[in-house]
Design an enzyme around this catalytic site. Sequence first.
Site, PDB file in Angstrom:
ATOM      1  N   ASN A 190       0.855  -1.184   0.000  1.00 21.69           N
ATOM      2  CA  ASN A 190       0.000   0.000   0.000  1.00 21.69           C
ATOM      3  C   ASN A 190       0.894   1.238   0.000  1.00 21.69           C
ATOM      4  O   ASN A 190       1.366   1.681   1.038  1.00 21.69           O
ATOM      5  CB  ASN A 190      -0.915  -0.019   1.226  1.00 21.69           C
ATOM      6  CG  ASN A 190      -1.979   1.075   1.145  1.00 21.69           C
ATOM      7  OD1 ASN A 190      -1.981   1.890   0.217  1.00 21.69           O
ATOM      8  ND2 ASN A 190      -2.882   1.070   2.123  1.00 21.69           N
ATOM      9  N   ASN A 192      -5.725   6.638  -1.531  1.00 19.98           N
ATOM     10  CA  ASN A 192      -6.643   6.038  -2.518  1.00 19.98           C
ATOM     11  C   ASN A 192      -7.302   4.754  -2.006  1.00 19.98           C
ATOM     12  O   ASN A 192      -7.933   4.030  -2.767  1.00 19.98           O
ATOM     13  CB  ASN A 192      -5.889   5.774  -3.842  1.00 19.98           C
ATOM     14  CG  ASN A 192      -4.754   4.764  -3.673  1.00 19.98           C
ATOM     15  OD1 ASN A 192      -4.712   4.015  -2.697  1.00 19.98           O
ATOM     16  ND2 ASN A 192      -3.837   4.745  -4.623  1.00 19.98           N
ATOM     17  N   ASP A 193      -7.164   4.478  -0.708  1.00 17.61           N
ATOM     18  CA  ASP A 193      -7.696   3.209  -0.177  1.00 17.61           C
ATOM     19  C   ASP A 193      -9.206   3.095  -0.367  1.00 17.61           C
ATOM     20  O   ASP A 193      -9.726   2.038  -0.700  1.00 17.61           O
ATOM     21  CB  ASP A 193      -7.368   3.061   1.316  1.00 17.61           C
ATOM     22  CG  ASP A 193      -5.891   2.776   1.554  1.00 17.61           C
ATOM     23  OD1 ASP A 193      -5.150   2.631   0.562  1.00 17.61           O
ATOM     24  OD2 ASP A 193      -5.485   2.710   2.731  1.00 17.61           O
ATOM     25  N   GLY A 226      -5.949  -2.423   0.082  1.00 18.31           N
ATOM     26  CA  GLY A 226      -5.328  -1.102  -0.089  1.00 18.31           C
ATOM     27  C   GLY A 226      -4.063  -1.051  -0.923  1.00 18.31           C
ATOM     28  O   GLY A 226      -3.527   0.030  -1.175  1.00 18.31           O
ATOM     29  N   ASP A 279      -1.569  -0.930  -4.117  1.00 20.54           N
ATOM     30  CA  ASP A 279      -1.778  -0.072  -5.278  1.00 20.54           C
ATOM     31  C   ASP A 279      -0.528   0.029  -6.156  1.00 20.54           C
ATOM     32  O   ASP A 279       0.515  -0.584  -5.869  1.00 20.54           O
ATOM     33  CB  ASP A 279      -2.237   1.323  -4.823  1.00 20.54           C
ATOM     34  CG  ASP A 279      -1.404   1.852  -3.668  1.00 20.54           C
ATOM     35  OD1 ASP A 279      -0.189   1.581  -3.653  1.00 20.54           O
ATOM     36  OD2 ASP A 279      -1.965   2.518  -2.770  1.00 20.54           O
ATOM     37  N   ASP A 321      -6.489 -13.810 -19.870  1.00 22.05           N
ATOM     38  CA  ASP A 321      -7.284 -14.606 -18.940  1.00 22.05           C
ATOM     39  C   ASP A 321      -8.224 -15.559 -19.694  1.00 22.05           C
ATOM     40  O   ASP A 321      -8.632 -15.272 -20.806  1.00 22.05           O
ATOM     41  CB  ASP A 321      -8.117 -13.608 -18.121  1.00 22.05           C
ATOM     42  CG  ASP A 321      -8.865 -14.253 -16.983  1.00 22.05           C
ATOM     43  OD1 ASP A 321      -8.224 -14.894 -16.149  1.00 22.05           O
ATOM     44  OD2 ASP A 321     -10.103 -14.111 -16.929  1.00 22.05           O
ATOM     45  N   GLU A 381      -4.098 -18.196 -20.879  1.00 23.91           N
ATOM     46  CA  GLU A 381      -4.383 -19.090 -19.756  1.00 23.91           C
ATOM     47  C   GLU A 381      -5.313 -20.206 -20.220  1.00 23.91           C
ATOM     48  O   GLU A 381      -6.509 -19.995 -20.386  1.00 23.91           O
ATOM     49  CB  GLU A 381      -5.051 -18.310 -18.602  1.00 23.91           C
ATOM     50  CG  GLU A 381      -5.344 -19.192 -17.407  1.00 23.91           C
ATOM     51  CD  GLU A 381      -6.465 -18.681 -16.513  1.00 23.91           C
ATOM     52  OE1 GLU A 381      -6.454 -18.993 -15.326  1.00 23.91           O
ATOM     53  OE2 GLU A 381      -7.370 -17.986 -17.001  1.00 23.91           O
TER      54      GLU A 381
HETATM   55 CA    CA Z   1      -3.796   2.387  -1.320  1.00 25.29          CA
END
Ligand code: CA
Length: 616
Positions: A137, A142-143, A163, A165, A330, A359
């Site tokens: 984090n 920006n959490d 959290g 980033d 994906d 994948e």
């Molecule tokens: Ca964050």
Amino acid sequence: MLSKKTFLSALFSFIWIPIFAQVERIEPKNWWVGMKDQSLQLMVYGDKVGETTPSVNYAGVTIKKVHRAESKNYLFIDLIISSSAKPATFPITFKKEGKTIFTQSYSLLPRKKNTAQLKGFTPADVIYLITPDRFANGDTANDVISSLREKKIDRKNDYGRHGGDIRGIINNLDYIAAMGYTAIWPTPMLENDMPNSSYHGYAITDYYKVDPRYGTLAEYKELADKARQKGLKLIFDGVVNHSGSFYWWMKDLPFRNWINYPDSIQITNHRRTVNQDPYASTADKELMVKGWFVRQMPDLNQQNPFLSAFLIQNSIWWIETLELNGIRQDTYPYSEKKFLEQWTCKIMNEYPAFSIVGEEWSTNPSIAAYWQQGKLNNSGYNGCLKSTMDFPMQATLVQALTETEAWDKGLVKLYEGLANDFVYANPENLLVFGDNHDMDRLFTFLKKDVDLMQMALSYLLTIRGIPQIYYGTEVLLENSAKPGDHGLIRSDFPGGWKEDGTNGFTGAGLTREQLRIQSFLRKLLNWRKNKTVIHQGNTKHFGPAKGVYVYFRYNKSETVMVVMNKNTGVTMLDTNRFTEMINGKSQATDVVSGNTFSFGNEISVPAKSVLILELK
Ligand code: CA
């Protein structure tokens, strides 16, 4: 008394500036002059924009065709952008009955030097796979983003946001580079505005927006630039099979068939063999490809040509914007085959040295091999996918090391597993891994046995292919408390949060075993960086005997001998069997310890260990 609205319109009519509304969206957000493919299809979204006629008056840009959708709020515009067009912002005007309804500016950027030559990941790389929410984090501001549906972080909840980033990854690029990794693959960082469990990133709700909990587009570019400066390639996790159910367009689809099963959700049967099975029923095939991955992820109908163009251009937009080195795609076999051919080949046509890995979660090598470029298939698919994931070898490696009834029995699985390479068009380009974000941690698979961990990692870093290591492997992250629990598999990297007691980045508070594996990996990764004999060398192996498996990587100038010993005691290895490879050499340097020793007819191999020996 004048209302505010009347007052404003009176003011505007007084100063006599024509104000035209802008459309809500125009995508791709911008494009470039000088792409090999000069065509571009814009998707325009705005109130009744479908009832207007667009025009462009800008040298080098022509409208080839305009397509109307079933919803009046969309317009698809085919443009030709000639290489003579000047990079600039120009207006697109949308008129109805002679009156301008919208004007929208659109930007053509100059193409950066060398983007056409972007280098993909290769067997010379080792990829560090990161779950961004769980790595570090770097920006607590920006959490929580109040405009998004999931409004809290909760590190105690395995399925909540924690959290982590982009800033957290940027802050630790030096650590990653010093460990010896040469590429990073963060799982998707585009907006996932879902009510819960959105931390994994695979329920995208806007293909052109970075999730603000990870950061901004500027920060993503900064990550790409700083990674490049430190010698780390950047791989983008692409998801074109499905989106999140809260995607903005779900309220107003351009066409009813934009998604599959728009009215009554059908979940995919996950029968991935139907793509190859000559006897597969139509019903099974349809449900596999058209069914939704899960209820929260609508299946995108890539047979719709406008959606197909949208997805292809979106991938190219991210490659060009971030100057990416690769894409990991994906749920590869869940998409339409024709689309997969177009998607891979259009990207590779624009970026011939780029890499894409798909994948295909099958432990059957024939199925994994089917998707790789160069594989001759009887029908149905001939795409430009360079790499597939070596799920067969992942499963085999774990079985080989944890087999306890007979040591040889396990090792024979590994020996025979590698023999399956004959089915691949290019085994060197397989992605090899011990685990990833969707399965138990390698340390959990190996029953928390540090010796076996070292053996597994040695194998992954010396065998053919492009190794991928999941973040936290080096500090023995594991999920034995809840096997199969995805949230726990993606647990936080220690030290990524300032309140953490231990710190994997600095080593503070790590156990002896964690430090052992971390320093072992650092040594082996840095050794591997310059070893062309591992990147491009040949392979030769000998049938396991008495609990020991021996293989060689070799080229004209170098020979590396790898000895995997599963015995619980020191084993004396008779070298005479390997004469065709040892070929008179009598000096060995142990890559991990750095010790050099002479050998004759025997090499002493410590209990439960791997020796990686450079022979001279
Ligand atoms: Ca964050």
